[in-house]
Design an enzyme around this catalytic site. Structure first.
Site, PDB file in Angstrom:
ATOM      1  N   ILE A 167      -9.321  19.901 -24.597  1.00 33.51           N
ATOM      2  CA  ILE A 167      -8.522  20.919 -25.259  1.00 33.51           C
ATOM      3  C   ILE A 167      -7.110  20.391 -25.505  1.00 33.51           C
ATOM      4  O   ILE A 167      -6.624  19.497 -24.813  1.00 33.51           O
ATOM      5  CB  ILE A 167      -8.488  22.229 -24.444  1.00 33.51           C
ATOM      6  CG1 ILE A 167      -7.948  21.983 -23.025  1.00 33.51           C
ATOM      7  CG2 ILE A 167      -9.861  22.874 -24.397  1.00 33.51           C
ATOM      8  CD1 ILE A 167      -7.782  23.249 -22.209  1.00 33.51           C
ATOM      9  N   TYR A 209      -9.018  27.671 -25.394  1.00 38.34           N
ATOM     10  CA  TYR A 209     -10.278  27.987 -26.058  1.00 38.34           C
ATOM     11  C   TYR A 209     -10.153  29.108 -27.076  1.00 38.34           C
ATOM     12  O   TYR A 209     -11.152  29.550 -27.625  1.00 38.34           O
ATOM     13  CB  TYR A 209     -11.336  28.318 -25.004  1.00 38.34           C
ATOM     14  CG  TYR A 209     -11.562  27.174 -24.061  1.00 38.34           C
ATOM     15  CD1 TYR A 209     -12.373  26.109 -24.424  1.00 38.34           C
ATOM     16  CD2 TYR A 209     -10.932  27.123 -22.827  1.00 38.34           C
ATOM     17  CE1 TYR A 209     -12.566  25.027 -23.582  1.00 38.34           C
ATOM     18  CE2 TYR A 209     -11.113  26.049 -21.973  1.00 38.34           C
ATOM     19  CZ  TYR A 209     -11.929  25.007 -22.356  1.00 38.34           C
ATOM     20  OH  TYR A 209     -12.100  23.941 -21.523  1.00 38.34           O
ATOM     21  N   PHE A 237     -11.946  29.049 -12.275  1.00 36.52           N
ATOM     22  CA  PHE A 237     -13.187  28.893 -13.043  1.00 36.52           C
ATOM     23  C   PHE A 237     -13.770  27.489 -12.978  1.00 36.52           C
ATOM     24  O   PHE A 237     -14.929  27.283 -13.319  1.00 36.52           O
ATOM     25  CB  PHE A 237     -12.985  29.310 -14.504  1.00 36.52           C
ATOM     26  CG  PHE A 237     -11.911  28.532 -15.229  1.00 36.52           C
ATOM     27  CD1 PHE A 237     -12.180  27.290 -15.783  1.00 36.52           C
ATOM     28  CD2 PHE A 237     -10.642  29.068 -15.371  1.00 36.52           C
ATOM     29  CE1 PHE A 237     -11.201  26.585 -16.457  1.00 36.52           C
ATOM     30  CE2 PHE A 237      -9.648  28.372 -16.040  1.00 36.52           C
ATOM     31  CZ  PHE A 237      -9.937  27.123 -16.579  1.00 36.52           C
ATOM     32  N   ASP A 238     -12.999  26.494 -12.522  1.00 37.03           N
ATOM     33  CA  ASP A 238     -13.555  25.140 -12.480  1.00 37.03           C
ATOM     34  C   ASP A 238     -12.645  24.237 -11.668  1.00 37.03           C
ATOM     35  O   ASP A 238     -11.429  24.441 -11.610  1.00 37.03           O
ATOM     36  CB  ASP A 238     -13.711  24.577 -13.896  1.00 37.03           C
ATOM     37  CG  ASP A 238     -14.532  23.296 -13.941  1.00 37.03           C
ATOM     38  OD1 ASP A 238     -15.321  23.068 -13.012  1.00 37.03           O
ATOM     39  OD2 ASP A 238     -14.383  22.535 -14.911  1.00 37.03           O
ATOM     40  N   PHE A 269      -3.750  24.999 -15.098  1.00 43.36           N
ATOM     41  CA  PHE A 269      -4.426  23.855 -14.488  1.00 43.36           C
ATOM     42  C   PHE A 269      -3.454  23.125 -13.563  1.00 43.36           C
ATOM     43  O   PHE A 269      -2.294  22.893 -13.922  1.00 43.36           O
ATOM     44  CB  PHE A 269      -4.896  22.858 -15.555  1.00 43.36           C
ATOM     45  CG  PHE A 269      -6.154  23.245 -16.267  1.00 43.36           C
ATOM     46  CD1 PHE A 269      -7.397  22.962 -15.727  1.00 43.36           C
ATOM     47  CD2 PHE A 269      -6.094  23.873 -17.499  1.00 43.36           C
ATOM     48  CE1 PHE A 269      -8.562  23.305 -16.392  1.00 43.36           C
ATOM     49  CE2 PHE A 269      -7.253  24.220 -18.177  1.00 43.36           C
ATOM     50  CZ  PHE A 269      -8.481  23.936 -17.618  1.00 43.36           C
ATOM     51  N   TYR A 324      -8.607  17.914 -11.040  1.00 41.18           N
ATOM     52  CA  TYR A 324      -8.018  19.121 -11.602  1.00 41.18           C
ATOM     53  C   TYR A 324      -8.676  20.355 -11.019  1.00 41.18           C
ATOM     54  O   TYR A 324      -9.805  20.316 -10.533  1.00 41.18           O
ATOM     55  CB  TYR A 324      -8.193  19.152 -13.133  1.00 41.18           C
ATOM     56  CG  TYR A 324      -9.621  19.357 -13.566  1.00 41.18           C
ATOM     57  CD1 TYR A 324     -10.141  20.639 -13.780  1.00 41.18           C
ATOM     58  CD2 TYR A 324     -10.473  18.273 -13.750  1.00 41.18           C
ATOM     59  CE1 TYR A 324     -11.458  20.825 -14.152  1.00 41.18           C
ATOM     60  CE2 TYR A 324     -11.799  18.459 -14.133  1.00 41.18           C
ATOM     61  CZ  TYR A 324     -12.281  19.732 -14.328  1.00 41.18           C
ATOM     62  OH  TYR A 324     -13.589  19.912 -14.692  1.00 41.18           O
TER      63      TYR A 324
END
Length: 288
Positions: free
Chosen positions: A120, A146, A101-102, A164, A84
């Site tokens: 999540i 979040y 961010f990731d 994502f 991902y």
């Protein structure tokens, strides 16, 4: 005192893991109050128009399949393995990909068990139905991400919508925890929702070692007993499943497969390597 090795939530670098930041939404409705024309006339007041009830719109998760897979389907009760990448949603950016961010790319695939609430809500809902080989973009509203708390000390701001890109690599049957009762307890039983206090020692599983106990990595017996709530999202899944059914005074050995422990993550700066099966000896001291 809680051991940092057992707590699984909010692990740095894997933002999609934590449910601790997922904001539960509470809705309220106001009841309409009216005054009839007759009563208004009697009091020489104008009739009051009915007040419309407050309505809330459920957050919508958008799923875009860029490649439709043809392998096994991701369903609740299965372990899924994915790659991902995540971005903050920016409606002005190309494909709405704002600041990244990731990403698991270059770090190794990420696995989790569908239906256990360990990721999540946008992931729980969004990955279901994918098939191995498939690629899907999830546009996740903040309520399913979040929420108002954000994550990563500002890396994901409060109320941020997320995007994502996910590739489903594998779907496997969820493994089981092997439980060996060395001593049966006679006191109160440990059941879901109860707070339990235990002593434990943990080893890396090594089939070649005596009792399959490889390197010891942690023990509460060197400090204080450890307390947690069963199915409270406070410990690795293998503990929630393995400690249930014990009674006070009992001692049990848990052989926990990696998928029910830390999975593909490395913990404690390599103290627990990625994809490690674990062994714990647990003594149940209290049930609250």
């Amino acid at each position: 005192m809680k051991s940092s090795l057992i707590i699984t939530l909010a692990i740095a670098g894997n933002f999609c893991l934590s449910t601790a930041f997922a904001q539960e939404q509470k809705t309220t409705q106001e009841k309409a109050t009216t005054s009839t024309a007759a009563s208004a006339a009697a009091t020489n007041q104008e009739a009051v128009a009915p007040i419309a009830p407050v309505t809330t719109v459920a957050p919508v998760l958008e799923k875009i399949d860029t490649v439709v897979g043809s392998g096994a389907e991701a369903v609740i009760g299965k372990t899924v393995v994915v790659h991902y990448s995540g971005w903050l949603r920016d409606t002005q950016a190309e494909q709405q990909h704002g600041k990244g961010f990731d990403s698991s790319i270059g770090r190794g695939p990420f696995s989790f068990n569908l239906g256990e609430g360990r990721v999540i809500k946008g992931w729980e809902q969004g990955v279901q139905g994918m098939k191995v080989g498939g690629k899907r973009t999830l546009i996740i509203p903040s309520q399913l991400g979040y929420g108002s708390r954000g994550a990563g000390k500002g890396v994901i701001p409060p109320d941020a919508d997320l995007v994502f890109d996910i590739e489903l690599l594998d779907v496997i049957n969820m493994p089981e925890v092997k439980k060996i009762d060395n001593k049966l307890g006679k006191g109160t039983e440990a059941i879901s929702g109860k707070q339990v206090t235990v002593h434990y020692t943990g080893w890396l599983r090594d089939p070649k070692a005596k009792g399959e106990k490889g390197k010891e990595f942690d023990s509460s017996r060197k400090r204080d007993a450890f307390s947690f709530t069963i199915n409270g999202g406070e410990v690795i899944r293998g503990w929630d499943l393995g400690v249930q059914g014990m009674k006070i005074g009992g001692k049990r050995t848990l052989i926990i497969p990696a998928a029910l422990a830390y999975g593909t993550r490395e913990v404690g700066n390599g103290l627990i390597p990625a994809n490690s099966d674990l062994i714990f000896e647990v003594e149940l001291l209290k049930v609250k």
